[in-house]
Design an enzyme around this catalytic site. Sequence first.
Site, PDB file in Angstrom:
ATOM      1  N   ASP A  12       0.938  -1.116   0.160  1.00 47.18           N
ATOM      2  CA  ASP A  12      -0.049  -0.143   0.029  1.00 47.18           C
ATOM      3  C   ASP A  12       0.936   1.306   0.068  1.00 47.18           C
ATOM      4  O   ASP A  12       1.949   1.308   0.687  1.00 47.18           O
ATOM      5  CB  ASP A  12      -0.977  -0.171   1.454  1.00 47.18           C
ATOM      6  CG  ASP A  12      -2.040   1.126   1.182  1.00 47.18           C
ATOM      7  OD1 ASP A  12      -2.247   1.510  -0.104  1.00 47.18           O
ATOM      8  OD2 ASP A  12      -2.752   1.194   2.165  1.00 47.18           O
ATOM      9  N   ASN A  60     -10.499  -3.285  -6.323  1.00 45.76           N
ATOM     10  CA  ASN A  60      -9.774  -2.275  -7.037  1.00 45.76           C
ATOM     11  C   ASN A  60     -10.208  -1.913  -8.467  1.00 45.76           C
ATOM     12  O   ASN A  60     -10.119  -0.832  -8.957  1.00 45.76           O
ATOM     13  CB  ASN A  60      -8.290  -2.616  -7.308  1.00 45.76           C
ATOM     14  CG  ASN A  60      -7.703  -2.693  -5.883  1.00 45.76           C
ATOM     15  OD1 ASN A  60      -6.687  -3.328  -5.550  1.00 45.76           O
ATOM     16  ND2 ASN A  60      -8.083  -1.712  -5.102  1.00 45.76           N
TER      17      ASN A  60
HETATM   18  C1  FPP Z   1      -2.048   0.028  -3.270  1.00 48.18           C
HETATM   19  O1  FPP Z   1      -1.562   1.126  -3.229  1.00 48.18           O
HETATM   20  C2  FPP Z   1      -1.459  -0.447  -4.520  1.00 48.18           C
HETATM   21  C3  FPP Z   1      -2.038  -1.338  -5.405  1.00 48.18           C
HETATM   22  C4  FPP Z   1      -3.518  -1.088  -5.630  1.00 48.18           C
HETATM   23  C5  FPP Z   1      -1.350  -1.812  -6.627  1.00 48.18           C
HETATM   24  C6  FPP Z   1      -0.108  -2.381  -6.280  1.00 48.18           C
HETATM   25  C7  FPP Z   1       0.564  -2.845  -7.558  1.00 48.18           C
HETATM   26  C8  FPP Z   1       1.830  -3.014  -7.500  1.00 48.18           C
HETATM   27  C9  FPP Z   1       2.722  -2.548  -6.520  1.00 48.18           C
HETATM   28  C10 FPP Z   1       2.503  -3.193  -9.021  1.00 48.18           C
HETATM   29  C11 FPP Z   1       2.783  -4.752  -8.678  1.00 48.18           C
HETATM   30  C12 FPP Z   1       3.307  -5.391 -10.205  1.00 48.18           C
HETATM   31  C13 FPP Z   1       3.176  -6.671 -10.531  1.00 48.18           C
HETATM   32  C14 FPP Z   1       3.902  -7.075 -11.571  1.00 48.18           C
HETATM   33  C15 FPP Z   1       2.362  -7.557  -9.614  1.00 48.18           C
HETATM   34  P1  FPP Z   1      -2.589   2.520  -3.505  1.00 48.18           P
HETATM   35  O2  FPP Z   1      -2.521   2.862  -5.061  1.00 48.18           O
HETATM   36  O3  FPP Z   1      -3.956   2.342  -2.779  1.00 48.18           O
HETATM   37  O4  FPP Z   1      -1.840   3.830  -2.607  1.00 48.18           O
HETATM   38  P2  FPP Z   1      -2.438   4.778  -1.908  1.00 48.18           P
HETATM   39  O5  FPP Z   1      -3.095   4.385  -0.599  1.00 48.18           O
HETATM   40  O6  FPP Z   1      -1.237   5.757  -1.576  1.00 48.18           O
HETATM   41  O7  FPP Z   1      -3.498   5.564  -2.896  1.00 48.18           O
END
Ligand code: FPP
Length: 236
Positions: A12, A60
């Site tokens: 996250d 998501n």
């Molecule tokens: C949550 O952070 C993250 C995600 C929904 C996506 C996670 C994906 C990756 C780390 C890429 C992985 C790549 C592969 C190939 C598996 P957020 O966007 O909710 O962050 P925030 O809470 O700061 O908004």
Amino acid sequence: MNVPKHVAIIMDGNGRWATNRGLKRSMGHLEGSKTLEKLAIHAIDMGVKILSVYAFSTDNFKRSKEEVDYLMDLFIKMFNTKFEKINKKGIKVVISGRKENLRADVIEAINTIEEKTKNNSAGILNICLNYGGQEEIIDGAIKLAEDIKNGLDIKNFTKEDFYHYLYQDLPPIDLLIRTGGELRLSNFMLYELSYSEFYFTNTLFPDFDKSEFNKALFMYEHTDRRFGGLNVKENN
Ligand code: FPP
């Protein structure tokens, strides 16, 4: 050293990492994907056998079309071309989650990476994509119900037996890491986390490097796991 066999990460904080820098949220996901690649290799080097990561939850899909499309394109790019180091390291990549709702080109990329790495044996990277923990339990219960209908005897069915009905037949999670400062499970691997230790950090996922990962391993090493019983000293 007492190394956890199965580590899980709720990755996250990508969005905040990007907006803090005046960048688009997608740049946080791109940076997060680089962090994941490095961590998967580092985890194996540290003796971890299985790393499960939350890449995309069933919820998501509620995000903007632009962000969902970016993430799906990123998964395709990573699976088709960027996971070469992970493959060379001998890591088997498996993807957990529901295939329905996923684009055909995403499913194709999933099949490609799973096929390419299927004989690797140094460790497992379990990527949870279009994944929900309650959905996994429901899907497992449906499979079990079918087996019962076909004559399976469940008189002595145990909680260990139910692992065979989950998306991957992996052992329970020993250590859960959540980056980004929130203290919640967000429907992640609910069955497998039953006896896990938890490590929460404010560090945003793109900044969660090898030394941050080692801090979590250090905490785990100094934890006395009792699984509901007493530790050895108390027992004596
Ligand atoms: C949550 O952070 C993250 C995600 C929904 C996506 C996670 C994906 C990756 C780390 C890429 C992985 C790549 C592969 C190939 C598996 P957020 O966007 O909710 O962050 P925030 O809470 O700061 O908004």
